[in-house]
Design a protein around this motif. Structure first.
Motif, PDB file in Angstrom:
ATOM      1  N   PHE A 248     -30.252  -1.963  -2.733  1.00  0.00           N
ATOM      2  CA  PHE A 248     -29.701  -0.613  -2.855  1.00  0.00           C
ATOM      3  C   PHE A 248     -30.821   0.422  -2.975  1.00  0.00           C
ATOM      4  O   PHE A 248     -31.788   0.225  -3.715  1.00  0.00           O
ATOM      5  N   ASP A 249     -30.670   1.530  -2.265  1.00  0.00           N
ATOM      6  CA  ASP A 249     -31.635   2.624  -2.304  1.00  0.00           C
ATOM      7  C   ASP A 249     -31.275   3.544  -3.474  1.00  0.00           C
ATOM      8  O   ASP A 249     -30.306   4.303  -3.411  1.00  0.00           O
ATOM      9  N   ARG A 250     -32.072   3.481  -4.523  1.00  0.00           N
ATOM     10  CA  ARG A 250     -31.760   4.251  -5.729  1.00  0.00           C
ATOM     11  C   ARG A 250     -31.917   5.756  -5.527  1.00  0.00           C
ATOM     12  O   ARG A 250     -31.457   6.547  -6.350  1.00  0.00           O
ATOM     13  N   SER A 251     -32.550   6.161  -4.440  1.00  0.00           N
ATOM     14  CA  SER A 251     -32.660   7.599  -4.177  1.00  0.00           C
ATOM     15  C   SER A 251     -31.291   8.227  -3.945  1.00  0.00           C
ATOM     16  O   SER A 251     -31.108   9.434  -4.152  1.00  0.00           O
ATOM     17  N   LEU A 252     -30.310   7.433  -3.529  1.00  0.00           N
ATOM     18  CA  LEU A 252     -28.949   7.948  -3.361  1.00  0.00           C
ATOM     19  C   LEU A 252     -28.356   8.351  -4.712  1.00  0.00           C
ATOM     20  O   LEU A 252     -27.691   9.388  -4.829  1.00  0.00           O
ATOM     21  N   GLU A 253     -28.601   7.527  -5.728  1.00  0.00           N
ATOM     22  CA  GLU A 253     -28.150   7.891  -7.069  1.00  0.00           C
ATOM     23  C   GLU A 253     -28.886   9.132  -7.574  1.00  0.00           C
ATOM     24  O   GLU A 253     -28.278  10.020  -8.188  1.00  0.00           O
ATOM     25  N   GLU A 254     -30.177   9.185  -7.303  1.00  0.00           N
ATOM     26  CA  GLU A 254     -30.956  10.344  -7.759  1.00  0.00           C
ATOM     27  C   GLU A 254     -30.479  11.623  -7.094  1.00  0.00           C
ATOM     28  O   GLU A 254     -30.428  12.686  -7.721  1.00  0.00           O
TER      29      GLU A 254
ATOM     30  N   THR B 182     -22.836   3.521  -6.112  1.00  0.00           N
ATOM     31  CA  THR B 182     -23.362   2.159  -6.237  1.00  0.00           C
ATOM     32  C   THR B 182     -22.261   1.110  -6.127  1.00  0.00           C
ATOM     33  O   THR B 182     -22.419   0.114  -5.407  1.00  0.00           O
ATOM     34  N   ILE B 183     -21.165   1.309  -6.846  1.00  0.00           N
ATOM     35  CA  ILE B 183     -20.086   0.314  -6.829  1.00  0.00           C
ATOM     36  C   ILE B 183     -19.490   0.147  -5.431  1.00  0.00           C
ATOM     37  O   ILE B 183     -19.274  -0.994  -4.986  1.00  0.00           O
ATOM     38  N   PRO B 184     -19.192   1.249  -4.692  1.00  0.00           N
ATOM     39  CA  PRO B 184     -18.722   1.044  -3.307  1.00  0.00           C
ATOM     40  C   PRO B 184     -19.723   0.274  -2.444  1.00  0.00           C
ATOM     41  O   PRO B 184     -19.326  -0.517  -1.585  1.00  0.00           O
TER      42      PRO B 184
END
Length: 282
Positions: A183-189, A206-208
């Protein structure tokens, strides 16, 4: 065989023969089980006595079919109940474990990870005996101290669920972790920069992303729970799951009704596996 390395015709022929024999070795026992589920005989063996549906739908002796065997039908229901419960718990705890080991660093993290993997290398029967001895000892202490009889700590479905959960949750953790690592954590950021709370970012992004792994972990956990025998045998009470019921029937004498049950299990497992593959491709 490595495709990039040139091979002679004889080597290719031997390799193809090996692959054919290997898959025949895997398929023949299953095919035998399927064939004798339709044999018009009281014993699942040769000679062939003719085709019949009696071991599925028969309602008179000597052919009492699967769908008229109350004990087997009840055990299937018990196995489904246990498998759903174990799968749900395993996915829930496996998801939290995946976040714990992939997102956080803390003292003892490596040791805790090893402890999580330990149930995979412990034989199932040893795991079952250990849980049974531990729970029985706790139940005895509670009963001596307070006079209470704690039924949940005695052999039964609660202990069966606890025993299966103790190692199936490890499988679920590994399945979910394998996808969470990508998972690319930049999406959460980015979501946090746009005003989302950390919980909202995880819930909506993240869950989807983890959904295929969550479904895959649930299916794998369900199948592992449904077919588990060693651990369940040590912890089962009066409500026996299907594997224990089939084992008891084998001790009394095998009949083709067990082949009929096995055929349904093969079909059910295949449908679940194909559905999971189709969902992951989508």
């Amino acid at each position: 065989m490595i495709p990039s390395i040139p091979q002679s015709g004889a080597v290719k022929l031997i390799y193809k023969a090996y692959v054919l024999v290997f898959f025949l070795w895997l398929a023949l026992p299953l095919a035998t089980v399927v064939v004798f589920a339709f044999n018009d005989s009281q014993f699942p063996s040769l000679p062939w006595q003719g085709f019949t549906w009696g071991w599925f739908f028969g309602d008179a002796r000597p052919q009492i079919g699967l769908f008229h065997e109350r004990r087997i039908l009840s055990s299937i229901g018990t196995s489904v109940f246990v498998a759903i419960f174990v799968s749900g718990l395993s996915v829930l705890v496996g998801t939290t474990n995946a976040f714990l080991f992939n997102r956080y660093s803390f003292p003892g993290r490596g040791l805790l990870y090893i402890l999580m993997l330990l149930p995979l290398v412990v034989p199932g029967i040893v795991l079952g005996i250990s849980i049974l001895v531990f729970s029985s000892r706790i139940a005895g202490v509670v009963q001596d101290a307070s006079g209470l009889y704690v039924d949940a700590l005695r052999p039964g479905l609660v202990l069966v669920i606890a025993g299966q959960f103790s190692f199936i949750t490890t499988i679920a953790t590994l399945v979910i972790s394998a996808r969470l690592i990508k998972f690319d954590r930049s999406l959460e950021e980015a979501a946090l920069n746009l005003g989302a709370t950390p919980l909202t970012a995880v819930r909506t992004i993240t869950i989807p992303y983890l959904l295929p792994a969550l479904i895959g972990a649930f299916v794998v956990a369900f199948l592992m729970s449904f077919e588990n025998f060693n651990t369940t045998l040590m912890l089962v009470g009066s409500d026996a799951p299907l594997t224990i019921t089939m084992f008891d029937r084998l001790k009394e004498g095998s009949t083709p009704v067990l082949n009929a049950v096995s055929l349904l299990l093969i079909l059910g497992s295949s449908v679940l596996a194909l559905a999971m593959i189709a969902l992951q491709r989508r």
